[in-house]
Design a protein around this motif. Structure first.
Motif, mmCIF file in Angstrom:
data_model
loop_
_atom_site.group_PDB
_atom_site.id
_atom_site.type_symbol
_atom_site.label_atom_id
_atom_site.label_comp_id
_atom_site.label_asym_id
_atom_site.label_seq_id
_atom_site.Cartn_x
_atom_site.Cartn_y
_atom_site.Cartn_z
ATOM 1 N N UNK A 249 0.850 -1.187 0.000
ATOM 2 C CA UNK A 249 0.000 0.000 0.000
ATOM 3 C C UNK A 249 0.885 1.236 0.000
ATOM 4 N N UNK A 250 0.320 2.347 -0.447
ATOM 5 C CA UNK A 250 1.053 3.611 -0.449
ATOM 6 C C UNK A 250 0.068 4.747 -0.192
ATOM 7 N N UNK A 251 0.514 5.754 0.559
ATOM 8 C CA UNK A 251 -0.318 6.911 0.896
ATOM 9 C C UNK A 251 0.056 8.044 -0.050
ATOM 10 N N UNK A 252 -0.774 8.269 -1.044
ATOM 11 C CA UNK A 252 -0.489 9.297 -2.046
ATOM 12 C C UNK A 252 -1.164 10.610 -1.652
ATOM 13 N N UNK A 253 -0.705 11.173 -0.514
ATOM 14 C CA UNK A 253 -1.276 12.442 -0.068
ATOM 15 C C UNK A 253 -0.307 13.604 -0.273
ATOM 16 N N UNK A 254 0.862 13.316 -0.853
ATOM 17 C CA UNK A 254 1.957 14.257 -1.145
ATOM 18 C C UNK A 254 2.788 14.601 0.078
ATOM 19 N N UNK A 255 2.452 14.060 1.254
ATOM 20 C CA UNK A 255 3.242 14.277 2.477
ATOM 21 C C UNK A 255 3.975 12.994 2.876
ATOM 22 N N UNK A 256 3.226 11.917 3.008
ATOM 23 C CA UNK A 256 3.843 10.645 3.370
ATOM 24 C C UNK A 256 4.801 10.164 2.279
ATOM 25 N N UNK A 257 4.433 10.436 1.046
ATOM 26 C CA UNK A 257 5.255 10.027 -0.089
ATOM 27 C C UNK A 257 5.258 11.142 -1.125
ATOM 28 N N UNK A 258 6.456 11.611 -1.465
ATOM 29 C CA UNK A 258 6.566 12.600 -2.531
ATOM 30 C C UNK A 258 5.976 12.012 -3.817
ATOM 31 N N UNK A 259 5.267 12.800 -4.605
ATOM 32 C CA UNK A 259 4.682 12.252 -5.829
ATOM 33 C C UNK A 259 5.688 11.557 -6.737
ATOM 34 N N UNK A 260 6.934 12.036 -6.758
ATOM 35 C CA UNK A 260 7.961 11.348 -7.549
ATOM 36 C C UNK A 260 8.216 9.950 -7.009
ATOM 37 N N UNK A 261 8.234 9.815 -5.675
ATOM 38 C CA UNK A 261 8.427 8.498 -5.065
ATOM 39 C C UNK A 261 7.259 7.570 -5.392
ATOM 40 N N UNK A 262 6.054 8.126 -5.441
ATOM 41 C CA UNK A 262 4.882 7.332 -5.823
ATOM 42 C C UNK A 262 5.036 6.850 -7.257
ATOM 43 N N UNK A 263 5.466 7.745 -8.132
ATOM 44 C CA UNK A 263 5.638 7.378 -9.543
ATOM 45 C C UNK A 263 6.705 6.293 -9.715
ATOM 46 N N UNK A 264 7.819 6.423 -8.993
ATOM 47 C CA UNK A 264 8.872 5.407 -9.076
ATOM 48 C C UNK A 264 8.346 4.055 -8.596
ATOM 49 N N UNK A 265 7.630 4.069 -7.477
ATOM 50 C CA UNK A 265 7.062 2.811 -6.959
ATOM 51 C C UNK A 265 6.108 2.188 -7.968
ATOM 52 N N UNK A 327 -6.696 11.354 -7.194
ATOM 53 C CA UNK A 327 -6.475 12.635 -7.870
ATOM 54 C C UNK A 327 -4.996 13.043 -7.799
ATOM 55 N N UNK A 328 -4.380 12.899 -6.624
ATOM 56 C CA UNK A 328 -2.967 13.272 -6.464
ATOM 57 C C UNK A 328 -2.078 12.337 -7.278
ATOM 58 N N UNK A 329 -2.414 11.040 -7.288
ATOM 59 C CA UNK A 329 -1.635 10.086 -8.075
ATOM 60 C C UNK A 329 -1.646 10.463 -9.556
ATOM 61 N N UNK A 330 -2.786 10.919 -10.043
ATOM 62 C CA UNK A 330 -2.910 11.286 -11.455
ATOM 63 C C UNK A 330 -2.264 12.648 -11.726
ATOM 64 N N UNK A 331 -2.648 13.647 -10.944
ATOM 65 C CA UNK A 331 -2.250 15.023 -11.251
ATOM 66 C C UNK A 331 -0.814 15.340 -10.859
ATOM 67 N N UNK A 337 -4.868 7.521 -15.286
ATOM 68 C CA UNK A 337 -6.114 7.428 -14.527
ATOM 69 C C UNK A 337 -6.589 5.980 -14.417
ATOM 70 N N UNK A 338 -6.471 5.235 -15.489
ATOM 71 C CA UNK A 338 -6.892 3.827 -15.450
ATOM 72 C C UNK A 338 -6.156 3.080 -14.341
ATOM 73 N N UNK A 339 -4.851 3.275 -14.244
ATOM 74 C CA UNK A 339 -4.055 2.584 -13.233
ATOM 75 C C UNK A 339 -4.392 3.076 -11.832
ATOM 76 N N UNK A 340 -4.547 4.386 -11.673
ATOM 77 C CA UNK A 340 -4.857 4.939 -10.348
ATOM 78 C C UNK A 340 -6.194 4.412 -9.845
ATOM 79 N N UNK A 341 -7.177 4.295 -10.726
ATOM 80 C CA UNK A 341 -8.471 3.768 -10.313
ATOM 81 C C UNK A 341 -8.380 2.287 -9.966
ATOM 82 N N UNK A 342 -7.607 1.533 -10.709
ATOM 83 C CA UNK A 342 -7.418 0.119 -10.370
ATOM 84 C C UNK A 342 -6.734 -0.020 -9.007
#
Length: 389
Positions: A249-265, A327-331, A337-342
């Motif tokens: 799991x990952x918390x894509x709130x932009x604080x727990x994980x930088x959006x770049x770190x989310x993208x790399x994961x 929304x944060x994962x996408x934007x 969007x397809x992946x973020x919704x899945x």
């Protein structure tokens, strides 16, 4: 019966433009990838014209702690569980696991009993509980109270799993602080419904890989409260990236994980990554909260959703719901969007063995549906085919 027309439908696998979805007795009866002729619409059907808006499966959040005002650790009662569900469902989270952080055995049992009551009322809305702790490594306890982080006392595991064991869907623990006998006892006593997740752990790469290979299929909130990746010691993060099947799991709130770190994961893990909100409170966030040594404050952010921190300055949970993570994962992270919704529907539903009923818009599935506009704002929510928001 309900009939949705002129919808941009995300089935869980693909997008259908100008589609129609027919609901009967709380289930999806038919998905049509074309405009329906007038004579195909029954006069007994309630027609909802989406005017091109998105229609997506209800979201599935496997880790959150509170609703608008109530917190399960504080009031471990069925009323709290219902409040948590009602707070999040209006944001499109139609299935969730109320979560408790490290606490006493008594509170754990009371919380399990409370969730069991609501599970019986709403089995596909609240299918169980996520117990996060208390069997953690103190070095990686984060905002969890040192008063409760511990190894199991003599007889504690037998008591924990003696009643309502099947309501525990996820149990997060740090395997390196348990003896082999304790870990084996957990695996033996737990219900088959219960998935173990590695979290709040200072395990080495070798220890984490061994845990994953020996029956722990999940990792809790990637990057946070776990030994990070380094060149000489890949740590828990390296083990998650390197293992062929563990899901995180990952918390894509932009604080727990930088959006770049989310993208790399996401690039490394793909379908093995899923979103959680980790929400302490939401709608609107409660400004502060105190429960014994657990003291947190909401920090607003003009450029984001804000966050909770404790008196030590440690992150203590988010102030969002799962659609915000999408929304944060996408934007911000640039995830399709397809992946973020899945990551917020199909994958978590599969993880808790409900992928044959939840997370997709296709015939036979439960009619948990969410209407979004093009900016991913929630415009309507239906559970079992009935509009609740």
């Amino acid at each position: 019966m309900n009939l949705f027309i002129n919808a941009t439908v995300f089935t869980g696998d693909e997008w259908l433009t100008g589609a129609s979805v027919r609901i009967n007795n709380g289930r999806i009866a038919e998905v049509t990838a074309a405009e329906l002729p007038v004579d195909a619409i029954s006069s007994s059907e309630s027609v909802v014209d989406l005017n091109g808006d998105y229609l997506i499966p209800g979201l599935v959040d496997l880790q959150l702690y509170g609703g608008s005002n109530l917190f399960l650790n504080d009031i471990p009662a069925s009323e709290t569980v219902r409040h948590i569900y009602n707070s999040h469902v209006k944001n499109g989270t139609t299935t969730l696991l109320p979560t408790i952080h490290s606490t006493s055995l008594a509170i754990m049992q009371q919380s399990m009993a409370a969730v069991a009551v609501v599970r019986n009322e709403n089995p596909l809305g609240v299918p169980g509980i996520h117990i996060e702790g208390p069997y953690f490594n103190p070095v990686k306890r984060g905002a969890h109270s040192m008063a409760y982080v511990r190894t199991p006392a003599e007889g504690e595991l037998e008591t924990l799993f003696s009643t309502n064991a099947d309501v525990i869907r996820i149990l997060t623990l740090a395997p390196e602080i348990l003896t082999p006998e304790q870990l084996e006892k957990i695996k033996t006593l737990k219900h088959t419904n219960t998935l173990l997740s590695l979290g709040h752990s200072n395990a080495t790469y070798q220890q984490a890989m061994a845990a994953f290979n020996e029956g722990i299929p999940l990792a809790t909130h990637l990057y946070n409260a776990m030994r990070g990746f380094e060149s000489r010691e890949p740590g828990v993060v390296g083990a998650v990236f390197d293992h062929p099947s563990v899901r995180a799991s990952i918390i894509a709130d932009s604080y727990h994980s930088n959006p770049t770190s989310v993208r790399i994961a996401y690039r490394l893990l793909g379908e093995r990554l899923f979103l959680i909100s980790d929400a302490l409170f939401a709608n609107p966030p409660r400004p502060d909260f105190t429960l014994e040594q657990f003291v947190v404050h909401y920090e607003p952010d003009p450029n984001g959703p804000g966050r909770y921190v404790n008196n030590e300055g440690n992150l203590a949970g988010s102030a969002i719901t799962l659609i915000d993570c999408v929304r944060i994962a996408v934007e911000q992270a640039g995830i399709p969007l397809t992946s973020a919704l899945r990551m917020a529907s199909v994958i978590p539903a599969e993880i808790i063995s409900l992928g044959d009923q939840l997370g997709r818009i296709q015939a036979g599935y439960v009619a948990n549906l969410v209407r979004l506009d093009q900016s991913l704002n929630v415009k309507g929510v239906w559970t079992l085919g009935k509009q609740i928001h």
